[in-house]
Design an enzyme around this catalytic site. Structure first.
Site, PDB file in Angstrom:
ATOM      1  N   HIS A  58     -68.615  17.244   9.036  1.00 48.74           N
ATOM      2  CA  HIS A  58     -68.425  18.450   8.210  1.00 48.74           C
ATOM      3  C   HIS A  58     -67.632  18.138   6.932  1.00 48.74           C
ATOM      4  CE1 HIS A  58     -69.243  21.408  11.745  1.00 48.74           C
ATOM      5  NE2 HIS A  58     -70.348  21.013  11.141  1.00 48.74           N
ATOM      6  N   ASP A  60     -65.415  19.658   5.246  1.00 49.84           N
ATOM      7  CA  ASP A  60     -63.958  19.848   5.205  1.00 49.84           C
ATOM      8  C   ASP A  60     -63.207  18.770   5.988  1.00 49.84           C
ATOM      9  OD1 ASP A  60     -64.954  20.997   7.586  1.00 49.84           O
ATOM     10  OD2 ASP A  60     -63.190  22.282   7.784  1.00 49.84           O
ATOM     11  N   HIS A  61     -63.947  17.758   6.470  1.00 50.38           N
ATOM     12  CA  HIS A  61     -63.325  16.586   7.103  1.00 50.38           C
ATOM     13  C   HIS A  61     -63.690  15.289   6.379  1.00 50.38           C
ATOM     14  CE1 HIS A  61     -61.897  18.695  10.815  1.00 50.38           C
ATOM     15  NE2 HIS A  61     -62.702  19.582  10.282  1.00 50.38           N
ATOM     16  N   HIS A 114     -69.389  20.893  19.006  1.00 53.09           N
ATOM     17  CA  HIS A 114     -69.178  21.444  17.657  1.00 53.09           C
ATOM     18  C   HIS A 114     -70.212  20.816  16.711  1.00 53.09           C
ATOM     19  CE1 HIS A 114     -66.954  22.960  14.193  1.00 53.09           C
ATOM     20  NE2 HIS A 114     -66.865  21.737  13.706  1.00 53.09           N
ATOM     21  N   ASP A 133     -62.394  19.010  15.515  1.00 54.42           N
ATOM     22  CA  ASP A 133     -62.730  20.425  15.721  1.00 54.42           C
ATOM     23  C   ASP A 133     -63.291  20.679  17.114  1.00 54.42           C
ATOM     24  OD1 ASP A 133     -61.888  20.843  13.150  1.00 54.42           O
ATOM     25  OD2 ASP A 133     -63.864  21.345  12.326  1.00 54.42           O
ATOM     26  N   HIS A 171     -57.434  22.095  12.535  1.00 56.63           N
ATOM     27  CA  HIS A 171     -57.145  23.344  11.809  1.00 56.63           C
ATOM     28  C   HIS A 171     -55.922  24.052  12.383  1.00 56.63           C
ATOM     29  CE1 HIS A 171     -60.891  23.641   9.413  1.00 56.63           C
ATOM     30  NE2 HIS A 171     -61.426  22.968  10.421  1.00 56.63           N
TER      31      HIS A 171
HETATM   32 ZN    ZN Z   1     -66.097  20.993  11.827  1.00 58.84          ZN
END
Ligand code: ZN
Length: 255
Positions: A58, A60-61, A114, A133, A171
């Site tokens: 993802h 955001d990683h 996920h 996540d 997160h």
């Molecule tokens: Zn993720």
């Protein structure tokens, strides 16, 4: 020598983490949500980035990888199943592989659900697990690519680690997760105590992580789907754990 950790918030609610080996000077970033935030943490610590250990594809990683790689020529380690979707990968890893960060050592644990290739890094000697996540404090990631059954199996793999393992997740979702968890287990005393502690941490603008796995096992409804009182509490007494997990996850999606 034990690992040193630097934890920092970035983007909206992502956690960045640096893991430093004082014996060799090696430093790994767990994921790279944002290059500037990782650079700021490196500058503040005086550490030199040698590795990026990626949990899943993802954005955001992974958005910070290219810039960090260009500047530091660090090694990028990523799950084999997602390497094609992650920039600048040097080394791919699978279940059971070991990754060295200087003299520190991490075991790779595959935790699909996920995303299909999601992995966690378990530094067993240092009692640290970086779970991306998959597992959050009092919560778990959305089941985006896999099935609830797959995610439940992945969570039980993490649950099997030693109770004193410190869990670092991707997160800061703890406050909302606690509000939801109390709808599943309103009478869970450990959860009530954790809610009070988390409220203090949040008021003081402190991170709510890491948290020990032992604490999570007492308070996280997603790790407790095979407990009879949890199943009974949501009207699913006697149902298989994966089905109870799927129902709790579905309720959280609508919460
Ligand atoms: Zn993720």
């Amino acid at each position: 020598m034990p690992a040193e950790i630097r934890l920092f918030l970035c983007l909206k609610d992502n956690y960045g983490v640096l893991v430093h080996d004082p014996a060799s000077g090696a430093t790994a970033a767990i994921d790279a949500p944002e290059a500037a935030a990782v650079e700021a943490a490196l500058a503040a610590s005086g550490w030199r980035l040698t590795d990026i250990l990626v949990t899943h594809h993802h954005a955001d990683h992974t958005d910070g990888i290219r810039e960090l790689k260009r500047k530091h020529q660090c090694r990028v380690v990523a799950p084999a199943a997602e390497a094609a979707r992650i920039p600048d990968v040097d080394q791919t890893v699978r279940e059971g592989d070991k990754i060295a960060v200087g003299t520190l050592s991490a075991n790779v644990i595959e935790t699909p659900g996920h995303t299909l290739g999601h992995i966690a890094y378990w530094f067993h000697a240092d009692r640290l697990a970086f779970v991306g996540d998959t597992l959050f404090s009092i919560g778990c990631g959305r089941v985006i690519e896999g099935t609830p059954e797959m995610m439940w199996r992945s969570l039980t793999k993490l649950r099997d680690l030693p109770d004193d393992t410190e869990i670092y997740c991707g997160h800061e979702y703890t406050a909302a997760n606690i509000r939801f968890a109390r709808t599943i287990e309103p009478d869970n005393k450990a959860l009530t105590a954790r809610a009070a502690a988390a409220e203090r941490q949040i008021t003081q603008q402190q991170p709510t992580i890491p948290v020990t796995l032992g604490e999570e096992k007492k308070t996280n409804p997603f790790l407790r789907a095979d407990r009879p009182e949890v199943a009974a509490g949501i009207g699913m007494a006697g149902q298989p754990a994966a089905a109870v997990f799927a129902e709790i996850r579905a309720r959280k999606n609508k919460f």
